[in-house]
Design an enzyme around this catalytic site. Structure first.
Site, short mmCIF file in Angstrom:
data_model
loop_
_atom_site.label_atom_id
_atom_site.label_comp_id
_atom_site.label_asym_id
_atom_site.label_seq_id
_atom_site.Cartn_x
_atom_site.Cartn_y
_atom_site.Cartn_z
N GLU A 42 0.82 -1.21 0.00
CA GLU A 42 0.00 0.00 0.00
C GLU A 42 0.86 1.26 0.00
OE1 GLU A 42 -3.87 -1.92 2.26
OE2 GLU A 42 -2.41 -0.84 3.45
N CYS A 88 3.45 8.40 0.99
CA CYS A 88 4.08 7.45 1.92
C CYS A 88 4.19 6.11 1.18
CB CYS A 88 3.16 7.36 3.14
SG CYS A 88 3.67 6.18 4.36
N CYS A 143 6.51 -6.98 7.03
CA CYS A 143 7.73 -6.54 7.73
C CYS A 143 8.14 -7.61 8.72
CB CYS A 143 7.48 -5.22 8.47
SG CYS A 143 8.96 -4.57 9.27
N CYS A 202 7.15 -5.42 15.38
CA CYS A 202 6.77 -4.50 16.46
C CYS A 202 5.35 -4.88 16.92
CB CYS A 202 6.84 -3.05 15.99
SG CYS A 202 8.51 -2.61 15.45
N CYS A 214 2.16 -2.82 15.71
CA CYS A 214 2.07 -2.41 14.30
C CYS A 214 1.38 -3.48 13.45
CB CYS A 214 3.47 -2.13 13.78
SG CYS A 214 3.54 -1.87 11.99
N GLY A 269 6.92 -2.07 5.79
CA GLY A 269 8.29 -2.55 5.73
C GLY A 269 9.30 -1.67 6.43
N GLU A 270 10.48 -2.23 6.66
CA GLU A 270 11.58 -1.50 7.28
C GLU A 270 12.58 -1.17 6.17
OE1 GLU A 270 12.71 0.06 9.88
OE2 GLU A 270 14.70 0.18 8.97
N SER A 303 12.26 6.50 7.22
CA SER A 303 11.97 6.19 8.63
C SER A 303 12.46 4.78 8.95
CB SER A 303 10.45 6.26 8.86
OG SER A 303 10.13 5.90 10.18
N SER A 315 12.13 5.62 14.70
CA SER A 315 10.96 5.25 15.49
C SER A 315 11.43 4.77 16.85
CB SER A 315 10.18 4.14 14.77
OG SER A 315 9.72 4.63 13.53
N HIS A 338 9.69 5.27 20.30
CA HIS A 338 8.52 4.73 21.02
C HIS A 338 8.71 4.47 22.52
CE1 HIS A 338 6.97 4.42 17.05
NE2 HIS A 338 7.60 3.32 16.74
N ASN A 393 -2.86 4.69 16.34
CA ASN A 393 -4.02 4.33 15.51
C ASN A 393 -4.36 2.88 15.79
OD1 ASN A 393 -4.25 6.81 13.91
ND2 ASN A 393 -2.22 6.21 13.18
N CYS A 421 -0.88 6.01 9.92
CA CYS A 421 0.43 5.45 10.26
C CYS A 421 0.29 4.09 10.93
CB CYS A 421 1.13 6.39 11.22
SG CYS A 421 2.57 7.10 10.49
N1 SAH Z 1 9.50 0.44 9.54
C1 SAH Z 1 9.70 1.84 9.61
C2 SAH Z 1 8.80 2.64 8.71
C3 SAH Z 1 7.34 2.23 8.62
S1 SAH Z 1 6.34 2.43 10.05
C4 SAH Z 1 9.60 2.32 11.04
O1 SAH Z 1 9.15 1.58 11.88
O2 SAH Z 1 10.02 3.44 11.28
C5 SAH Z 1 6.00 4.18 10.08
C6 SAH Z 1 5.74 4.73 11.51
O3 SAH Z 1 4.44 4.35 11.99
C7 SAH Z 1 6.71 4.19 12.54
O4 SAH Z 1 7.12 5.23 13.39
C8 SAH Z 1 5.84 3.19 13.29
O5 SAH Z 1 6.34 2.87 14.52
C9 SAH Z 1 4.53 3.91 13.34
N2 SAH Z 1 3.38 3.06 13.67
C10 SAH Z 1 3.24 1.75 13.46
N3 SAH Z 1 2.02 1.33 13.87
C11 SAH Z 1 1.38 2.43 14.33
C12 SAH Z 1 0.08 2.66 14.84
N4 SAH Z 1 -0.81 1.69 14.92
N5 SAH Z 1 -0.24 3.91 15.23
C13 SAH Z 1 0.64 4.93 15.09
N6 SAH Z 1 1.87 4.79 14.59
C14 SAH Z 1 2.24 3.54 14.21
FE1 SF4 Z 2 8.07 -2.95 10.68
FE2 SF4 Z 2 8.04 -0.31 11.20
FE3 SF4 Z 2 5.88 -1.86 11.69
FE4 SF4 Z 2 8.05 -2.12 13.23
S1 SF4 Z 2 6.74 -0.28 13.03
S2 SF4 Z 2 6.85 -3.80 12.36
S3 SF4 Z 2 9.65 -1.80 11.74
S4 SF4 Z 2 6.76 -1.41 9.70
#
Ligand code: SAH
Ligand code: SF4
Length: 404
Positions: free
Chosen positions: A109, A133, A140, A144, A147, A196-197, A226, A249, A251, A333, A376
């Site tokens: 997406e 984006c 991924c 996390c 996520c 993805g990362e 990111s 990221s 957190h 979210n 996000c």
């Molecule tokens: N993998 C990379 C980039 C994609 S995620 C990374 O983790 O940075 C993009 C951002 O969205 C990251 O900061 C991630 O931690 C955040 N994210 C993931 N799930 C989320 C959610 N449910 N609500 C808000 N932010 C979230």
């Molecule tokens: Fe992958 Fe980023 Fe989601 Fe972590 S937050 S699982 S690194 S997409």
């Protein structure tokens, strides 16, 4: 000859058999292609102009290339590699989510966020922002716990061409998607924050970033990558001659909590992460954005805000002495089934003010695309099936589905 199954320039893993997308051809590939075909070298520039500047991959439309040559190309290459499987519209036309099918049946997406000039703080009469984006992997592997993408597992890396093509395809649609004349007709920013990362697929990520800069004409400052904190990736970002923006990221400010949210923290704990960011800042003299998804009752307390402030306030840009960290708070979210909730507004404000009391610049990210599961961290294509395009259609209360 140009080998369909390998990627000599970027070194990206071969990802799909059969005819390749023209977007998988880099400048060196194009030059070799012309050589083999006995065509003059300027044809490579012509073809690149169609793909990267005009965002046109339809060989039929490239009438300045000889018909016989185009016919031979068609035997080996598909115009585009991605199939637009779904397009959903949210936020009154200011947010768009695209589901792109990949060769082989996976899907990813991309999310387009449009901003009018006023919201962006630009001068009246100037155009606003159009940020796309993009995804670098189907799923991924980082896992996390909060996520959606991470919880649905990893399918495969995208190639450079598949990353770049997301940008080309949405860019080409922008004129007709604009909800108001104030929205820009071209993309102004690209963020690697989709599925993805990026640094787990570094060659495709950097290959795409370079192509967006050299081919599509985006400045390095219009591109943001990111990362969840892959230290070798941050070190490479410090050395790479293209000075894109970096977002990390974070957190959590303690290893105990971060270990639970971000499993990669067990490999690269906070001290290593901050040391790598310090190296990056020393090399680049640029500010880094720290993303912090605020989760109710998990990481949103004042003592956690205080720890975050104490962790990041000492990071300074050499020379100017200004803060090197910008904190970007993302109210969580929710994803059904993961058991995490978004904090109250007052908790978000209290957290922001506590971090700001350390002198750090802090922003709270506006929630875009929630109604179409495009916010996000909500990207996961089809519930229960990582990266697979088939399955029940996504429906959304706020989202209007406009294409399949
Ligand atoms: N993998 C990379 C980039 C994609 S995620 C990374 O983790 O940075 C993009 C951002 O969205 C990251 O900061 C991630 O931690 C955040 N994210 C993931 N799930 C989320 C959610 N449910 N609500 C808000 N932010 C979230
Ligand atoms: Fe992958 Fe980023 Fe989601 Fe972590 S937050 S699982 S690194 S997409």
């Amino acid at each position: 000859m140009v080998q369909p199954a390998s990627h000599p320039v970027t070194g990206a893993r071969p990802v799909a058999a059969g005819p390749r997308s023209l977007y998988d051809l880099e400048a060196a590939d194009l030059a070799r292609l012309m050589d083999e075909a006995g065509e003059p070298s300027y044809r490579a520039r012509q073809l690149a102009r169609w793909l990267d500047r005009r965002k046109v991959a339809d060989l039929e439309a490239m009438t300045d290339l000889p018909a016989g040559f185009r016919a031979r190309l068609l035997e080996r290459f598909t115009g585009v590699g991605l199939t637009l499987e779904r397009h959903q519209v949210g936020d009154g036309g200011w947010t768009h989510k695209f589901l792109f099918g990949l060769p082989g049946g996976d899907s990813v997406e991309s999310v387009l966020m449009l901003y009018p000039p006023a919201e962006d703080g630009l001068l009246p009469g100037r155009q606003g922002r159009a940020t796309l984006c993009i995804s670098t992997q189907a799923g991924c592997a980082m896992g996390c716990t909060f996520c959606a993408t991470g919880q649905f597992g990893f399918t495969r890396n995208l190639s450079t061409g598949e990353v770049v093509e997301q940008v080309a395809r949405v860019w080409a649609l922008l004129e007709e998607l604009r909800p108001a004349p104030a929205a820009p007709g071209h993309l102004t920013n690209v963020v690697f924050m989709g599925m993805g990362e990026p640094f787990a697929n570094p060659d495709a990520t950097w290959g795409a970033a370079w192509r967006l800069h050299n081919g599509f004409g985006l400045s390095a400052r219009a591109i943001t990558i990111s990362t969840v904190g892959l230290v070798p990736g941050i070190r490479r970002a410090a050395r790479e001659p293209l000075a894109v923006n970096l977002a990390v990221s974070v957190h959590a400010a303690t290893d105990e909590l971060r270990d639970r949210l971000v499993p990669l923290n067990r490999t690269w704990p906070i001290a290593d992460l901050v040391a790598a960011v310090r190296e990056y800042v020393a090399a680049r003299r640029r500010r880094v954005s720290f993303e912090y998804a605020l989760i109710r009752g998990v990481n949103d307390g004042p003592e956690q805000a205080d720890s975050l402030g104490r962790l990041l306030a000492p990071l300074r840009v050499p020379g100017s002495g200004g803060h090197a960290a910008h904190v970007n708070l993302i109210p969580y979210n929710p994803t059904p089934g993961l058991g995490f909730e978004t904090p109250s507004r007052s908790a978000v404000h209290r957290f922001r003010d506590t971090v700001a009391a350390h002198g750090l610049p802090v922003s709270v990210r506006a929630n875009r695309g929630v109604g179409i599961d495009a916010a996000c961290g909500q990207l996961r294509t089809v519930a229960g099936r990582p990266g697979r395009g088939a399955g029940p259609p996504l429906t959304s209360r706020a989202g209007e589905e406009v294409a399949r």
